[in-house]
Design an enzyme around this catalytic site. Structure first.
Site, PDB file in Angstrom:
ATOM      1  N   GLY A 171     -13.551  18.320  28.661  1.00 14.81           N
ATOM      2  CA  GLY A 171     -13.507  17.027  29.347  1.00 14.81           C
ATOM      3  C   GLY A 171     -14.193  15.966  28.520  1.00 14.81           C
ATOM      4  O   GLY A 171     -14.367  16.117  27.306  1.00 14.81           O
ATOM      5  N   THR A 196     -17.314  21.103  27.210  1.00 10.45           N
ATOM      6  CA  THR A 196     -16.286  22.102  26.892  1.00 10.45           C
ATOM      7  C   THR A 196     -16.610  23.356  27.694  1.00 10.45           C
ATOM      8  O   THR A 196     -17.781  23.743  27.807  1.00 10.45           O
ATOM      9  CB  THR A 196     -16.282  22.425  25.384  1.00 10.45           C
ATOM     10  N   LYS A 241     -19.999  25.985  31.068  1.00  9.30           N
ATOM     11  CA  LYS A 241     -19.734  24.582  30.724  1.00  9.30           C
ATOM     12  C   LYS A 241     -20.819  24.150  29.736  1.00  9.30           C
ATOM     13  O   LYS A 241     -22.013  24.135  30.078  1.00  9.30           O
ATOM     14  CB  LYS A 241     -19.777  23.738  32.004  1.00  9.30           C
ATOM     15  N   ASP A 296     -13.405  12.503  42.289  1.00 10.50           N
ATOM     16  CA  ASP A 296     -12.515  12.802  41.154  1.00 10.50           C
ATOM     17  C   ASP A 296     -11.604  13.980  41.501  1.00 10.50           C
ATOM     18  O   ASP A 296     -11.415  14.896  40.704  1.00 10.50           O
ATOM     19  CB  ASP A 296     -13.341  13.099  39.896  1.00 10.50           C
TER      20      ASP A 296
END
Length: 470
Positions: A23, A27, A44, A137
């Protein structure tokens, strides 16, 4: 796998393998814990070099929110660590990939499958909403699937999430333009209702294969977002009226006109009451116990209604049960109840036909008294058509539409009708027709439940069938 010549970061206690995605500032890797039976996790990795003030805030928000949350439809944060160069979020691993990939591999999802995913998403959102948390989101890429066999949806990526009260207004542009509510782009003032718009876009994409604002350029996308045109739903594939209603109410450009959270959670298409859960079997058993008692007492109409309602819980109970033997035992019981419900249906329908025929003279008198009122007369004609179609054993859905069309008009007529004999007859006729419409609704639901109960693998069958389309 991670690109050739590119090594993933080193993290003690874990072996990082393939790259799952990346993103704006992170990663994500698949990884194995060296101890604990080589547990599979997703890690992450955030490079400290890429962090500006906003991304630090996003990351801290994500950690803060996920640390306090445990929910079956939200990705679990197991731990977080850091070294000189990276911050690591150790997350639950979801082997099914994301919802975006799942939809695109199948082009579109059947309404039945989309509804199950929507129920699971609604369950996660209800949990967050009760804690005043907005995701901000929501998009298919941020919705992960536990596996490809009997997938369970898991909401992920809380980098933009905020603790929001209903009266909060934010001025920061967040999220992804294709899934953003228009007020986020147009006025930069918004509240928690932006998540409901995003849910509408996700459902639209699942059913039609593309989001409503799909565009070839950013300029075209911006024009569509800023337009005042209402969102139109494609005519194909054909959707149920409940599904279309929910989509239209979620995709209102004006947040004041958009469905509220309370209305969304109680909407008949979302139907959280009947989603598979640990309570489904208890609810079904309780209703069946009542049904059997009414059946023994000779109250066949009430018994049929209760058997039908029980089936609406037995189907999700079958989906929820994982033990094969218990599942087979439930299915055997359900077959018995379906068989008895079918016998009762024949008996009750026969009785109701007699009552309908007895009610006909009253409707004929009412029609005679309404010849000077063309609109009332026309509505009674539609009622006649509905009764005739039902007596002939016509399509239940079409018959119900005729009853509802007739009742919509007759209720308006009743409100304007002065006191007198015609009003009394009209009131009685409306009650008769409402009873028939409700009975038909139950029959339609029972048929759907029966079909689903006989579908041995539930969602996994639909998923496997859709896999053949790839």
């Amino acid at each position: 796998m991670a690109g050739a010549g590119w090594a993933p970061p080193h993290l003690e206690d874990f072996i990082l393998t393939e790259r799952l995605g990346s993103g704006t500032y992170a990663t994500v890797f698949k990884a194995y814990r060296k101890k604990n039976a080589r547990e599979v996790v997703a890690i992450k990795c955030v490079s400290k070099k890429t962090l500006n003030k906003a991304s630090v805030e996003n990351l801290l928000t994500e950690i803060e929110i996920l640390k306090t949350i445990r929910h079956p439809h939200i990705v679990e944060l197991k731990d977080f660590q850091w070294d000189k160069e990276h911050i690591f979020l150790i997350m639950e691993f979801c082997a099914g990939g994301d919802l975006s990939r799942f939809i695109h591999a199948r082009r579109i999802l059947p309404e039945k499958v989309a509804r199950i995913f929507l129920q699971q998403l609604a369950c996660a959102l209800k949990f967050l909403h009760d804690k005043n948390i907005s995701h901000l989101d929501l998009k298919p890429q941020n919705i992960l699937l536990s596996s490809l066999y009997k997938p369970h949806l898991k909401l992920a990526d809380f980098g933009f999430a905020q603790h929001m009260s209903p009266w909060d207004e934010k001025h920061v542009l967040r999220g992804s333009p294709l899934y953003m509510a228009p007020e986020m782009v147009c006025s930069r003032q918004y509240d928690a209702r932006v998540d409901l718009w995003s849910v509408g876009v996700i459902l639209y994409e699942a059913l039609f294969g593309r989001p409503p604002f799909a565009s070839k350029s950013f300029a075209e996308l911006e024009d569509k977002i800023r337009s005042n045109q209402p969102i139109e739903l494609p005519s194909r594939p054909r959707l149920s009226s409940e599904c279309r209603d929910l989509l239209q109410r979620l995709l209102k450009r004006d947040p004041q006109e958009r469905i509220s959270f309370k209305e969304f959670f109680s909407h008949p298409f979302v139907d959280m009451e009947h989603m598979p859960s640990a309570e489904s079997l208890d609810k079904a058993t309780s209703l069946v116990t009542e049904a059997v008692k009414k059946d023994q007492d000779g109250d066949f109409s009430a018994a049929l209604s209760l058997y039908s309602k029980a089936l609406e819980y037995f189907v999700p109970a079958l989906r929820y049960e994982v033990d094969a033997r218990r599942k087979e035992a439930i299915r055997a019981k359900v077959s018995q109840y379906i068989s008895r419900a079918e016998q009762l249906k024949v008996m009750v329908t026969s009785n109701n036909k007699t009552l309908l025929q007895q009610g006909r003279p009253a409707r004929d008198i009412l029609k005679e008294m309404s010849k000077n009122k063309p609109r009332l007369y026309a509505a009674l004609e539609v009622a006649d058509a509905a009764v005739a179609k039902e007596e002939e054993g016509g399509d239940d859905g079409e018959t119900l539409d005729l009853y509802q069309q007739s009742l919509g008009e007759l209720l308006l007529m009743l409100a304007a009708e002065p006191t007198g004999r015609r009003r009394e007859l009209l009131h009685a006729e409306i009650q008769t027709l409402m009873g028939r419409a409700e009975y038909l609704k139950e029959q339609i639901k029972m048929k759907e439940s029966q079909w689903e109960a006989e579908d041995k693998e539930g969602l996994s069958d639909s998923v496997r069938t859709s896999c053949t389309l790839q």
